[in-house]
Design a protein around this motif. Structure first.
Motif, PDB file in Angstrom:
ATOM      1  N   THR A 129      49.597 -67.926 122.905  1.00 54.96           N
ATOM      2  CA  THR A 129      49.209 -66.605 123.422  1.00 54.96           C
ATOM      3  C   THR A 129      47.800 -66.242 122.970  1.00 54.96           C
ATOM      4  O   THR A 129      46.982 -65.753 123.757  1.00 54.96           O
ATOM      5  CB  THR A 129      50.200 -65.535 122.944  1.00 54.96           C
ATOM      6  OG1 THR A 129      51.514 -65.863 123.412  1.00 54.96           O
ATOM      7  CG2 THR A 129      49.807 -64.165 123.470  1.00 54.96           C
ATOM      8  N   GLY A 144      49.290 -63.214 128.991  1.00 55.77           N
ATOM      9  CA  GLY A 144      49.333 -64.274 127.992  1.00 55.77           C
ATOM     10  C   GLY A 144      50.659 -64.325 127.264  1.00 55.77           C
ATOM     11  O   GLY A 144      51.233 -65.398 127.044  1.00 55.77           O
ATOM     12  N   ILE A 145      51.182 -63.144 126.896  1.00 59.67           N
ATOM     13  CA  ILE A 145      52.472 -63.083 126.211  1.00 59.67           C
ATOM     14  C   ILE A 145      53.591 -63.580 127.130  1.00 59.67           C
ATOM     15  O   ILE A 145      54.447 -64.374 126.723  1.00 59.67           O
ATOM     16  CB  ILE A 145      52.765 -61.650 125.735  1.00 59.67           C
ATOM     17  CG1 ILE A 145      51.776 -61.254 124.625  1.00 59.67           C
ATOM     18  CG2 ILE A 145      54.200 -61.532 125.222  1.00 59.67           C
ATOM     19  CD1 ILE A 145      51.892 -59.808 124.201  1.00 59.67           C
ATOM     20  N   ALA A 188      52.681 -67.676 127.953  1.00 58.87           N
ATOM     21  CA  ALA A 188      52.735 -68.572 126.796  1.00 58.87           C
ATOM     22  C   ALA A 188      54.020 -68.376 125.995  1.00 58.87           C
ATOM     23  O   ALA A 188      54.720 -69.346 125.682  1.00 58.87           O
ATOM     24  CB  ALA A 188      51.513 -68.338 125.910  1.00 58.87           C
ATOM     25  N   GLY A 189      54.329 -67.118 125.669  1.00 61.65           N
ATOM     26  CA  GLY A 189      55.535 -66.856 124.907  1.00 61.65           C
ATOM     27  C   GLY A 189      56.788 -67.193 125.688  1.00 61.65           C
ATOM     28  O   GLY A 189      57.727 -67.800 125.158  1.00 61.65           O
TER      29      GLY A 189
END
Length: 216
Positions: A61, A149-150, A153-154
């Motif tokens: 992230t 991004g969270i 990616a997460g």
């Protein structure tokens, strides 16, 4: 060499660094296989006690957010000459048709293009620099950038990790399958955007519409 096999030969700290660096450079605008590296590392974490999936997701992230932010700054400073330079260096990724398709998406969707662009291979590369070129307000870009991004990616790390844990008995087969699926998703999205880009290039524009900044 198989990406996961290579990651398995380096220390956990190096895995975190490689994932963050590759995703960061991809988000900056350099065509790299960030998604494949992330999927491989997440699969590895499900069978490697030394790799923490939470730390891995956080590094991925952070790489996505920081890379996009740097790309935004470079795009805002470099403007359209930067896109022309990128087109000369990476014609397969930054052709006029690709840029036109991505730019139309940004002008139509604004922040949502940044958020959802995180899940599309080519838009992941375009998002930061193009948002800067179009002078999208940074607070809007940062909000969509962090949330995207969270989520990407997460979310990817969590899903691949838990699937890998549940399917431990056939993890090696899934590892290969996971990489194949990631590559196919990336290629499919690239082909769709490429087809749209070629269609836009082949269709002459009668009048050049007035460009509206992404902030509006």
């Amino acid at each position: 060499m198989h990406v996961q096999e290579w990651l398995d030969t380096v220390p956990a700290a190096a895995v975190y660094a490689v994932v963050g660096l590759v995703i960061g450079l991809e988000s900056l605008g350099i065509p790299l296989p960030g998604e494949i590296v992330l999927v491989s590392a997440a699969l590895l974490s499900s069978q490697h006690g030394g790799i923490n999936p939470v730390v891995l997701g956080a590094c991925a992230t952070a790489g996505a957010v920081v890379g996009d932010s740097i790309g935004y700054a470079v795009g805002r400073k470099g403007g359209r000459p930067l896109l022309a330079w990128l087109g000369a260096k990476f014609p397969r990724h930054f052709s006029e048709g690709h840029i036109a398709t991505a730019e139309r998406s940004f002008e139509k969707w604004g922040m949502w293009a940044v958020f959802f662009g995180r899940f599309v291979a080519l838009l992941r590369i375009f998002a930061g620099p193009l948002a800067g070129v179009l002078h999208m307000p940074y607070w809007k870009f940062l909000t969509a950038n962090v949330l995207g991004g969270i989520a990407w990616a997460g979310g990817t790390t969590a899903v691949i990790y838990y699937v890998g844990v549940v399917a431990e008995s056939w993890l090696k087969k899934f590892s290969y399958l996971g990489l194949v699926v990631a590559v196919l998703i990336g290629l499919t999205s690239m082909l769709i955007i490429k087809r749209k880009a070629k269609k836009m290039q082949s269709t002459p524009r009668e009048t050049e519409p007035e460009r509206v900044p992404a902030a509006d």
